[in-house]
Design an enzyme around this catalytic site. Structure first.
Site, PDB file in Angstrom:
ATOM      1  N   HIS A 139       0.833  -1.206   0.000  1.00 33.30           N
ATOM      2  CA  HIS A 139       0.000   0.000   0.000  1.00 33.30           C
ATOM      3  C   HIS A 139       0.870   1.260   0.000  1.00 33.30           C
ATOM      4  O   HIS A 139       0.667   2.177  -0.820  1.00 33.30           O
ATOM      5  CB  HIS A 139      -0.905  -0.012   1.234  1.00 33.30           C
ATOM      6  CG  HIS A 139      -1.772   1.195   1.374  1.00 33.30           C
ATOM      7  ND1 HIS A 139      -3.091   1.223   0.960  1.00 33.30           N
ATOM      8  CD2 HIS A 139      -1.519   2.434   1.891  1.00 33.30           C
ATOM      9  CE1 HIS A 139      -3.605   2.413   1.206  1.00 33.30           C
ATOM     10  NE2 HIS A 139      -2.677   3.172   1.774  1.00 33.30           N
ATOM     11  N   GLU A 140       1.843   1.301   0.900  1.00 35.29           N
ATOM     12  CA  GLU A 140       2.702   2.481   0.994  1.00 35.29           C
ATOM     13  C   GLU A 140       3.616   2.605  -0.221  1.00 35.29           C
ATOM     14  O   GLU A 140       3.950   3.715  -0.641  1.00 35.29           O
ATOM     15  CB  GLU A 140       3.523   2.431   2.290  1.00 35.29           C
ATOM     16  CG  GLU A 140       2.692   2.406   3.562  1.00 35.29           C
ATOM     17  CD  GLU A 140       1.727   3.568   3.678  1.00 35.29           C
ATOM     18  OE1 GLU A 140       1.997   4.645   3.091  1.00 35.29           O
ATOM     19  OE2 GLU A 140       0.687   3.403   4.330  1.00 35.29           O
ATOM     20  N   HIS A 192       1.848   4.648  -2.824  1.00 36.92           N
ATOM     21  CA  HIS A 192       2.014   6.095  -2.617  1.00 36.92           C
ATOM     22  C   HIS A 192       3.413   6.547  -3.036  1.00 36.92           C
ATOM     23  O   HIS A 192       3.583   7.564  -3.724  1.00 36.92           O
ATOM     24  CB  HIS A 192       1.810   6.443  -1.137  1.00 36.92           C
ATOM     25  CG  HIS A 192       0.407   6.259  -0.642  1.00 36.92           C
ATOM     26  ND1 HIS A 192      -0.684   6.791  -1.283  1.00 36.92           N
ATOM     27  CD2 HIS A 192      -0.073   5.620   0.459  1.00 36.92           C
ATOM     28  CE1 HIS A 192      -1.785   6.487  -0.609  1.00 36.92           C
ATOM     29  NE2 HIS A 192      -1.440   5.776   0.444  1.00 36.92           N
TER      30      HIS A 192
END
Length: 445
Positions: free
Chosen positions: A21-22, A25
């Site tokens: 998920h990170e 980003h």
């Protein structure tokens, strides 16, 4: 050992999903030319870190294992004067709103992409699942009223083909959420039939319950075949042998192994007359189950074959990706529908689960095999993506709401409004976490 397996499975399931998920980003931020100061797994105080890359990004592990974050060059935190002229163009808030939207949305989208990749791999490999053949249907159930019979194979639900029991179960969940009738197409012997479960029967079912069981549907099981017989057990003394098939008890037919287990458990100390099939020959034996000292239920000291009929569907690469994408979308829409019905009061808030329940399911699925565990990881990845898209300040969805308003109004949200929304979001998120943990504890109790 079971506890450590559960903890390890939980970490293996959730840890990589947070990292992925990170990374979503991080990757899009770099593509948009934003300088990343820190990539952290966990929240709070940094306990370990190293710096890498041309920007000397700090890669860190933090004390609280509750998510993670990507810290970017941001004038709101550092102040305009703290950013050099050379790096001003790499500051997050100075980027066009569409780039900020892309950076924020990349985390949840990475989770959805990961789920598609995992499920596509499983579909190409082929996963064994129980078939849609159903057990003998209990009387006084919606399935019996609709004319379903034991041995029927469900081929479609409301016109949508189903191959495995999990697909049938999810279709029933959708029907309960929408309170709509269910039309089941079945294969029966050499022919076909259609059974309709009316909306009135569907509407009475609680989505938290065993939906299929409430309707009278259960996975088909093989006949009650005796497996290993324990030495010195009641079964051995009665003359039961491995391979015997129990046909009837006290003159009543036995549908399958589960039905025989139910009879034995309810008959502690009571003599039963068994009708058996042994090597093609009929045989009758008396059997008296003994009471289990802990539960008081009957037992005989013999294993039974309970493995359901299994199917393995293998897809080619393109079909697997398409199927995985459709399954991901179905899960997203089903989750959002569930959340919406919780908000309107149609579904209980007891469905909100937290880390304890996730850890429990992670341990259970890990013990079932790698395919089941990977499927669970894909589901959690989708859930993590959906949760982060909720329009709650401090989550990705809250930021996307801010930037969407900026697109509509042509100006950013006032700082005071943003600060108030952040505090409200933290309070709401904390309340949801407490509710989730409370529900987890109640389930354990």
């Amino acid at each position: 050992m079971s506890f450590f397996t559960t903890v390890l499975a939980f970490l293996l399931a959730l840890g990589p999903l947070i990292v992925f998920h990170e990374l979503g980003h991080y990757a899009v931020a770099r593509l948009c030319g934003v300088k990343v100061l820190r990539f952290s797994i966990g929240m709070g105080r940094v306990v370990w870190s190293r710096r890498f890359g041309p920007d000397q990004t700090e890669w860190a592990v933090s004390a609280l294992p509750l998510g993670g974050y990507v810290k970017m060059l941001d004038a709101r935190e550092m102040g305009p004067g703290a950013i050099s002229e050379a790096e001003r163009g790499r500051e997050f808030t100075g980027k066009p709103v569409w780039q900020r939207i892309a950076i924020v949305a990349a985390g949840p989208l990475a989770n959805f992409l990961l789920a598609i990749v995992v499920m596509a791999g499983l579909y190409m490999h082929g996963v064994e699942e129980p078939s849609t053949r159903i057990r003998a249907v209990p009387a006084q159930t919606a399935a019996a009223a609709a004319g379903l019979q034991g041995g029927d194979v469900v081929t479609a639900v409301n016109g949508e083909a189903v191959e495995a029991w999990s697909a049938l179960r999810m279709a029933l969940v959708d029907a309960v959420l929408e309170k709509e009738e269910v039309r089941l197409d079945v294969r029966r012997g050499d022919g076909t039939a259609t059974a309709v479960l009316p909306a009135s029967a569907i509407a009475r079912i609680d989505v938290e319950s065993d939906i299929a069981g409430e309707l009278g549907l259960a996975v088909w099981r093989p006949r009650a075949a005796i497996g290993q017989v324990q030495p010195g057990s009641v079964a051995e003394r009665a003359g039961l042998r491995s391979g015997d098939v129990v046909l009837a008890v006290d003159g009543k037919p036995v549908a399958d192994g589960i039905a025989f287990i139910d009879v034995v458990r309810a008959s502690a100390g009571k003599e039963l007359s068994l009708e058996l099939e042994r090597a093609g020959q009929a045989l009758a034996l008396p059997l008296t189950p003994q009471a289990d000292p802990e539960t008081g239920k009957g037992r005989i000291g013999a294993e039974l074959t309970l493995t359901p009929e299994l199917v393995t569907a293998v897809s080619g690469p393109f079909a697997a990706v398409a199927k995985a994408g459709a399954s991901t979308w179905d899960t997203i829409t089903r989750t959002l529908s569930m959340i919406g019905k919780m908000v309107t009061g149609e579904v209980s808030w007891r469905n909100v689960t937290g880390p304890i329940t996730i850890a429990d399911y992670a341990g259970q699925t890990a013990r079932m095999g790698p395919e089941v565990f990977l499927n669970f990881i894909a589901f959690i990845s989708i859930s993590l993506g959906v949760m982060n898209l909720l329009p709650i300040p401090v989550l990705d969805g809250g930021l996307l709401l801010y930037y969407s308003l900026e697109v509509l109004t042509g100006r950013p949200l006032p700082e005071r409004v943003g600060e108030f929304a952040q505090r409200a979001g933290v309070g709401l998120l904390f309340t949801l976490m407490l509710l989730a943990v409370f529900n987890d504890i109640m389930r354990l109790l």
